[in-house]
Write a protein that holds these residues in place. Sequence first.
Motif, PDB file in Angstrom:
ATOM      1  N   PHE A  62      19.044  -3.308 -13.181  1.00 32.04           N
ATOM      2  CA  PHE A  62      17.659  -3.772 -13.211  1.00 32.04           C
ATOM      3  C   PHE A  62      16.757  -2.694 -13.804  1.00 32.04           C
ATOM      4  CE2 PHE A  62      19.997  -5.348  -9.570  1.00 32.04           C
ATOM      5  CZ  PHE A  62      19.886  -6.729  -9.714  1.00 32.04           C
ATOM      6  N   ILE A  63      15.865  -3.129 -14.719  1.00 33.91           N
ATOM      7  CA  ILE A  63      14.892  -2.231 -15.339  1.00 33.91           C
ATOM      8  C   ILE A  63      13.524  -2.884 -15.238  1.00 33.91           C
ATOM      9  CG2 ILE A  63      14.161  -1.082 -17.473  1.00 33.91           C
ATOM     10  CD1 ILE A  63      17.095  -1.116 -18.368  1.00 33.91           C
ATOM     11  N   GLY A  64      12.535  -2.147 -14.774  1.00 33.27           N
ATOM     12  CA  GLY A  64      11.194  -2.732 -14.673  1.00 33.27           C
ATOM     13  C   GLY A  64      10.238  -1.848 -13.909  1.00 33.27           C
ATOM     14  N   ASP A  65       8.987  -2.283 -13.854  1.00 33.04           N
ATOM     15  CA  ASP A  65       7.959  -1.519 -13.139  1.00 33.04           C
ATOM     16  C   ASP A  65       8.141  -1.598 -11.630  1.00 33.04           C
ATOM     17  OD1 ASP A  65       6.610  -0.603 -15.427  1.00 33.04           O
ATOM     18  OD2 ASP A  65       5.584  -2.534 -15.647  1.00 33.04           O
ATOM     19  N   ASP A  66       8.708  -2.692 -11.141  1.00 29.82           N
ATOM     20  CA  ASP A  66       8.950  -2.837  -9.714  1.00 29.82           C
ATOM     21  C   ASP A  66      10.328  -3.449  -9.503  1.00 29.82           C
ATOM     22  OD1 ASP A  66       8.905  -3.040  -7.023  1.00 29.82           O
ATOM     23  OD2 ASP A  66       7.271  -4.492  -6.889  1.00 29.82           O
ATOM     24  N   VAL A  67      11.305  -2.594  -9.262  1.00 30.32           N
ATOM     25  CA  VAL A  67      12.700  -3.039  -9.141  1.00 30.32           C
ATOM     26  C   VAL A  67      13.166  -3.037  -7.686  1.00 30.32           C
ATOM     27  CG1 VAL A  67      13.343  -2.263 -11.453  1.00 30.32           C
ATOM     28  CG2 VAL A  67      13.489  -0.664  -9.528  1.00 30.32           C
ATOM     29  N   THR A  68      12.254  -2.738  -6.768  1.00 29.23           N
ATOM     30  CA  THR A  68      12.661  -2.503  -5.379  1.00 29.23           C
ATOM     31  C   THR A  68      13.362  -3.705  -4.755  1.00 29.23           C
ATOM     32  OG1 THR A  68      10.826  -0.951  -5.097  1.00 29.23           O
ATOM     33  CG2 THR A  68      11.860  -1.828  -3.097  1.00 29.23           C
ATOM     34  N   ALA A  69      12.727  -4.866  -4.803  1.00 29.13           N
ATOM     35  CA  ALA A  69      13.285  -6.047  -4.134  1.00 29.13           C
ATOM     36  C   ALA A  69      14.632  -6.439  -4.730  1.00 29.13           C
ATOM     37  CB  ALA A  69      12.302  -7.209  -4.220  1.00 29.13           C
ATOM     38  N   ALA A  70      14.704  -6.450  -6.066  1.00 29.71           N
ATOM     39  CA  ALA A  70      15.958  -6.832  -6.724  1.00 29.71           C
ATOM     40  C   ALA A  70      17.067  -5.839  -6.414  1.00 29.71           C
ATOM     41  CB  ALA A  70      15.738  -6.933  -8.232  1.00 29.71           C
ATOM     42  N   PHE A  71      16.706  -4.555  -6.375  1.00 27.84           N
ATOM     43  CA  PHE A  71      17.709  -3.524  -6.106  1.00 27.84           C
ATOM     44  C   PHE A  71      18.239  -3.638  -4.680  1.00 27.84           C
ATOM     45  CE2 PHE A  71      18.802   0.852  -4.770  1.00 27.84           C
ATOM     46  CZ  PHE A  71      19.809   1.114  -5.680  1.00 27.84           C
ATOM     47  N   ILE A  72      17.367  -3.848  -3.719  1.00 25.32           N
ATOM     48  CA  ILE A  72      17.800  -3.984  -2.322  1.00 25.32           C
ATOM     49  C   ILE A  72      18.713  -5.190  -2.159  1.00 25.32           C
ATOM     50  CG2 ILE A  72      16.981  -4.556   0.006  1.00 25.32           C
ATOM     51  CD1 ILE A  72      14.553  -2.764  -0.539  1.00 25.32           C
ATOM     52  N   ALA A  73      18.347  -6.312  -2.792  1.00 28.31           N
ATOM     53  CA  ALA A  73      19.197  -7.501  -2.714  1.00 28.31           C
ATOM     54  C   ALA A  73      20.566  -7.226  -3.333  1.00 28.31           C
ATOM     55  CB  ALA A  73      18.515  -8.673  -3.410  1.00 28.31           C
ATOM     56  N   ALA A  74      20.576  -6.496  -4.457  1.00 32.51           N
ATOM     57  CA  ALA A  74      21.840  -6.185  -5.123  1.00 32.51           C
ATOM     58  C   ALA A  74      22.706  -5.248  -4.287  1.00 32.51           C
ATOM     59  CB  ALA A  74      21.566  -5.556  -6.485  1.00 32.51           C
ATOM     60  N   MET A  75      22.067  -4.369  -3.520  1.00 33.84           N
ATOM     61  CA  MET A  75      22.820  -3.434  -2.688  1.00 33.84           C
ATOM     62  C   MET A  75      23.619  -4.156  -1.602  1.00 33.84           C
ATOM     63  SD  MET A  75      22.487   0.004  -3.129  1.00 33.84           S
ATOM     64  CE  MET A  75      22.409   0.686  -1.484  1.00 33.84           C
ATOM     65  N   LYS A  76      23.233  -5.351  -1.248  1.00 35.06           N
ATOM     66  CA  LYS A  76      23.970  -6.109  -0.236  1.00 35.06           C
ATOM     67  C   LYS A  76      25.285  -6.655  -0.790  1.00 35.06           C
ATOM     68  CE  LYS A  76      19.833  -7.401   2.362  1.00 35.06           C
ATOM     69  NZ  LYS A  76      18.972  -8.500   2.867  1.00 35.06           N
ATOM     70  N   THR A  77      25.412  -6.653  -2.109  1.00 31.56           N
ATOM     71  CA  THR A  77      26.685  -6.989  -2.745  1.00 31.56           C
ATOM     72  C   THR A  77      27.460  -5.691  -2.887  1.00 31.56           C
ATOM     73  OG1 THR A  77      25.693  -8.807  -3.977  1.00 31.56           O
ATOM     74  CG2 THR A  77      27.798  -7.950  -4.780  1.00 31.56           C
ATOM     75  N   PRO A  78      28.528  -5.502  -2.125  1.00 30.27           N
ATOM     76  CA  PRO A  78      29.203  -4.200  -2.144  1.00 30.27           C
ATOM     77  C   PRO A  78      29.615  -3.745  -3.539  1.00 30.27           C
ATOM     78  CG  PRO A  78      30.016  -5.540  -0.341  1.00 30.27           C
ATOM     79  CD  PRO A  78      29.137  -6.426  -1.172  1.00 30.27           C
ATOM     80  N   ARG A  79      30.035  -4.665  -4.388  1.00 30.19           N
ATOM     81  CA  ARG A  79      30.460  -4.315  -5.748  1.00 30.19           C
ATOM     82  C   ARG A  79      30.132  -5.464  -6.695  1.00 30.19           C
ATOM     83  NH1 ARG A  79      32.578   1.108  -5.412  1.00 30.19           N
ATOM     84  NH2 ARG A  79      33.459   1.263  -3.322  1.00 30.19           N
ATOM     85  N   PHE A  80      29.755  -5.106  -7.913  1.00 33.58           N
ATOM     86  CA  PHE A  80      29.629  -6.100  -8.981  1.00 33.58           C
ATOM     87  C   PHE A  80      30.931  -6.057  -9.782  1.00 33.58           C
ATOM     88  CE2 PHE A  80      25.302  -5.577  -7.695  1.00 33.58           C
ATOM     89  CZ  PHE A  80      24.728  -6.827  -7.897  1.00 33.58           C
ATOM     90  N   ARG A  81      31.714  -7.120  -9.640  1.00 37.53           N
ATOM     91  CA  ARG A  81      33.070  -7.136 -10.194  1.00 37.53           C
ATOM     92  C   ARG A  81      33.133  -7.758 -11.580  1.00 37.53           C
ATOM     93  NH1 ARG A  81      35.472  -3.753  -6.438  1.00 37.53           N
ATOM     94  NH2 ARG A  81      34.703  -4.299  -4.358  1.00 37.53           N
ATOM     95  N   ASN A  82      31.995  -8.227 -12.101  1.00 36.21           N
ATOM     96  CA  ASN A  82      32.004  -8.954 -13.377  1.00 36.21           C
ATOM     97  C   ASN A  82      31.669  -8.064 -14.560  1.00 36.21           C
ATOM     98  OD1 ASN A  82      29.403  -8.554 -12.469  1.00 36.21           O
ATOM     99  ND2 ASN A  82      28.622 -10.547 -13.129  1.00 36.21           N
ATOM    100  N   ARG A  83      31.747  -6.767 -14.387  1.00 39.12           N
ATOM    101  CA  ARG A  83      31.403  -5.845 -15.468  1.00 39.12           C
ATOM    102  C   ARG A  83      32.614  -5.532 -16.342  1.00 39.12           C
ATOM    103  NH1 ARG A  83      28.018  -1.516 -11.700  1.00 39.12           N
ATOM    104  NH2 ARG A  83      26.155  -2.813 -11.373  1.00 39.12           N
ATOM    105  N   ASN A  84      32.348  -5.197 -17.577  1.00 41.50           N
ATOM    106  CA  ASN A  84      33.394  -4.815 -18.517  1.00 41.50           C
ATOM    107  C   ASN A  84      33.713  -3.332 -18.322  1.00 41.50           C
ATOM    108  OD1 ASN A  84      35.186  -4.530 -20.629  1.00 41.50           O
ATOM    109  ND2 ASN A  84      33.602  -4.589 -22.224  1.00 41.50           N
TER     110      ASN A  84
END
Length: 744
Positions: free
Chosen positions: A716-738
């Motif tokens: 996430f990139i932006g002026d206010d990434v707090t909410a999105a980042f916290i929500a993403a942290m609840k996903t232990p891993r993002f497995r869809n990355r190359n």
Amino acid sequence: MTKNGKPAPMDPMKLATTSPQQRFEGAQTGLAGRDARQETAKTQDLIRDSRDPAPGMTNNQGLGISDDQNSLRAGVRGPTLLEDFQYREKMTHFDHERITERVVHARGFAAHGVFESAGDHSDLTMANLFSEKGKQTPVFVRFSTVMGSRGSADTPRDVRGFSVKFYTDHGVWDLVGNNMPVFFIHDAIKFPDLVHAVKPEQNNEIPQAQSAHDTFWDFASLTPEISHMLMWTMSDRAFPRSFSTMEGFGVHTFRMVDAAGASRFVKFHFKPEKGVHSLVWEEAQKMMGKDPDYNRRDLFEAIERGDFPKWTMGVQVIEEKDEFSFGFDILDPTKLIPEELVPITPLGTLTLNRNVDNYFAETEQVAFCLSHIVPGIDFTNDPLLQGRLFSYLDTQLRRVGPNFAELPINRPLNPVSNNQREGFGRITIDRGKASYFPNNLPGPDGARGLPMQQPDSPAAYRTVFERVDGHKIRARSSSFDDHFTQATMFWNSMAGWEKDHIVAAFSFELNQCETPEIRIAALGGLIAKIDPDLAARVAEKLGIDLPAAIEAAPPPAFVAFAKPDTMPSGKRSTAASPALSMDKPADSILGRKVAILIDAGVDGTKVKALKAALNAEGAVVHLIAAHGGMVKAADGTMLPVDKPAPNASSVFYDGVVVAGGVDPAKMATMGLVKAFLAEAFKFGKAIAAFQEASPVIQAANLPDVGKNGAPKLGVFIGDDVTAAFIAAMKTPRFRNRNVDAVAA
């Protein structure tokens, strides 16, 4: 003697038929007049030859052994008999193989805490720690790796010990468990063989802090009952992110007994409040080098800052009438009872809230014994449990001494009164004449006949009244003979990324074997019987023809099975159990660690706001810069640096935010920053950046991440990434990355 006075060589055939004593005496006579050092060397060679192992197995007295795989028991599902001198000799020798340091679970870390009952569970058990809502019982919990020595690391691929000492009103209860619900073997008589096989190979003491390769996989390929446990240890469950994010299990089936004497079977569980979260293999390897004490440091620091780890303790309850309803034997320690079939009944909360004052006096001298039990808890005829009841006590007697129970960390809260006396390490100063029962002499206070038995006291332990009837036999119940169904269930329960990691683990471990036949045996004799797809994928990475491996697989070691009186009647199934997968979001980010990368000129107001928001969610936040000390923000305030970049690897954190500084382009050129982001991306962690720091993200060349980030990939990139980042942290891993495109 020969003409030159030298001893004549012995005929090999004659050597084989003479006794060791005859050979020794002959050597002494024939070596007369030679140099003393040569005499010693040659004599030692002859003695060593006399001790070469015979092809037939014997005990230490030379008695031939007909069955080394089954303890002697009363009936095929009956209790193990104390008469079994073969088991006692083997286990006693094993328990005493090390001096001071534990043979297994040597590397441990522990903390004090409390168990609080969630209600009155007297309908299940008379154990008084479960007797009323809010009742608190002090506990001491020790976590450990199994195979490594005290000087090894926290994060190898290994089982973790999860042992709890309850200081109840009626005595000490030790629940000696692991972070996996099943075990490698059925019968405790095989435990020395298992540990010998998995420990460093005896010729060179390699490898350390991980399982051996040729010896372990040779043993495994001949022991099919190991297949289910292999699936657990080859999964990411073998790398807990922290002690507070791993489950605990009692492993064995126990009994709970109510005040009326009625009993039911139970399986003990500990579910972490922070959810189940693990490392991945490459991350664990890097962590071993960068901080071999990571798990113990994490627990210590969490307790110090007041972030007390918590688990919900519960039981799966199986009524006696349902003992044979599952299609497998509930006394089989290589099996679990799926939570979908028997849900967990919560009993209360286990909280760790105080670190030890002295590591040696508490963590090292604590002595756990499965035989430490309280009224309301009882044993079953699980053959592994029956053997461990002897082994744990025997081990503590050797390691800590006969009076280990008098040490402060092992001492019960209630008074101790018995006629045991003396022994080294005695602390209690006993008074009076009598040290036996019955007696009628006055004690120090004038009372006679003390201490007395207390048959009617609710604090007195009484074994479950149960009929035991069976032939003395070395055999295993045929209800234990299904070795692969639950291993297949485990595989079927995994998400795609979890299966990928299991394939990689089997491939890595077997490729470490130097003996090709062992790789073939493990592949064809074990893995191929768990799942064809798993076997095919592992075979490809090993470069082995799967059909040929199946054809060449050796038969398992001899194990005698005997038909029990009653076979489990349930239908066998390889259906998935969703509870086994870790592919689940967490309920919170409590205890998760976040790195915020800063440089001079950073927007201090935004950094402070982000840190406050993360702290409010229970996260641990570290500000990281190129150097230690302080960083001057754009508004002139000074921000304290928690860790300088060289000391702060991404593997220590669950997420990263790039806050930047006055010159993001400069930060973008820093190799440490690029490596930090590349590793975080590869290991599936949430990543964010303030808008002004976006050049840093771009310079890291993260695959498929554009100028606006990649929300579906957890960036996430932006002026206010707090909410999105916290929500993403609840996903232990993002497995869809190359991740294959990331050189980290």
